[in-house]
Design a protein around this motif. Structure first.
Motif, mmCIF file in Angstrom:
data_model
loop_
_atom_site.group_PDB
_atom_site.id
_atom_site.type_symbol
_atom_site.label_atom_id
_atom_site.label_comp_id
_atom_site.label_asym_id
_atom_site.label_seq_id
_atom_site.Cartn_x
_atom_site.Cartn_y
_atom_site.Cartn_z
ATOM 1 N N CYS A 25 1.375 -1.412 0.072
ATOM 2 C CA CYS A 25 0.069 0.029 -0.107
ATOM 3 C C CYS A 25 0.734 1.123 0.274
ATOM 4 O O CYS A 25 1.289 1.613 0.932
ATOM 5 C CB CYS A 25 -0.893 0.380 1.332
ATOM 6 N N THR A 50 -9.129 4.826 -2.043
ATOM 7 C CA THR A 50 -7.564 4.160 -1.265
ATOM 8 C C THR A 50 -6.774 4.494 -2.099
ATOM 9 O O THR A 50 -6.205 4.820 -2.881
ATOM 10 C CB THR A 50 -7.705 2.817 -1.214
ATOM 11 N N LYS A 53 -2.102 0.075 -4.300
ATOM 12 C CA LYS A 53 -2.370 -1.327 -3.180
ATOM 13 C C LYS A 53 -2.524 -1.821 -4.512
ATOM 14 O O LYS A 53 -2.515 -1.983 -5.327
ATOM 15 C CB LYS A 53 -3.613 -1.730 -2.604
ATOM 16 N N THR A 106 2.705 -1.339 4.359
ATOM 17 C CA THR A 106 2.312 -0.015 3.485
ATOM 18 C C THR A 106 3.874 1.565 3.757
ATOM 19 O O THR A 106 4.357 1.226 4.922
ATOM 20 C CB THR A 106 1.305 0.436 5.048
ATOM 21 N N ASP A 142 -7.829 1.901 5.370
ATOM 22 C CA ASP A 142 -7.105 3.432 3.975
ATOM 23 C C ASP A 142 -7.052 4.922 5.070
ATOM 24 O O ASP A 142 -6.195 4.965 5.383
ATOM 25 C CB ASP A 142 -7.645 2.885 3.453
#
Length: 163
Positions: A25, A50, A53, A106, A142
């Motif tokens: 992400c 979002t 990803k 992330t 998110d």
């Protein structure tokens, strides 16, 4: 992008049984020092907004995957600043019966070049959005990823964000 070939090959062997897949992400900020905008995509499957990803390719490093996914999905070139969160998404149950759990990495990243455009059939829109005026809907998980990236923590959060 359609389902990666390596996932299709795995599915041919295991059917709908649960798969464990690495994901990435990318929370892309502009400018990085005092961010005012974040790059978001609008998903074609459910209409939510979002960060970018995707599924990591076999042997691909987290930073490489984030750079590749951003370029493929939005046409935006990025530079990865650092890893800010590692957590679990799932299990996710798909309409075709497949079950997948993702180990999501992330990263906080900064814009290098390019303006967002829709790069594949996974999204229907892409753009920069002011942090104080984000579009909706954005799933709570998110929003938490964006917050942890923006607040610029020095430590990686290991599974501590709400899902």
């Amino acid at each position: 992008m359609p389902t990666p070939d390596f996932v299709l090959a795995l599915r041919a062997k295991v059917g709908n049984d649960p798969l464990w897949l690495p994901g990435v992400c990318a929370v892309v900020l502009r400018p990085l020092a005092e961010p005012t905008e974040v790059l978001l995509v609008r998903r074609s499957d459910d209409g939510t907004w979002t960060p970018v990803k995707g599924i990591m390719d076999p042997g691909e490093e987290v930073g490489q995957a984030a750079i590749r996914e951003c370029l493929e999905e939005t046409g935006v070139q990025i530079e990865v600043d650092r890893l800010v969160n590692v957590g679990i998404i799932g299990p996710v149950h798909y309409d075709n019966g497949d079950v997948t759990t993702y180990l999501e990495h992330t990263v906080r990243a900064s814009w290098v070049a390019g303006e967002p455009c829709v790069g594949d059939d996974e999204s229907i829109d892409a753009g920069w959005f002011p942090l104080e005026d984000l579009p909706g809907p954005i799933p709570p998980a998110d929003l938490a990823q964006i917050e942890v990236a923006v607040t610029n923590p020095r430590d990686v959060v290991l599974g501590g964000l709400p899902r």
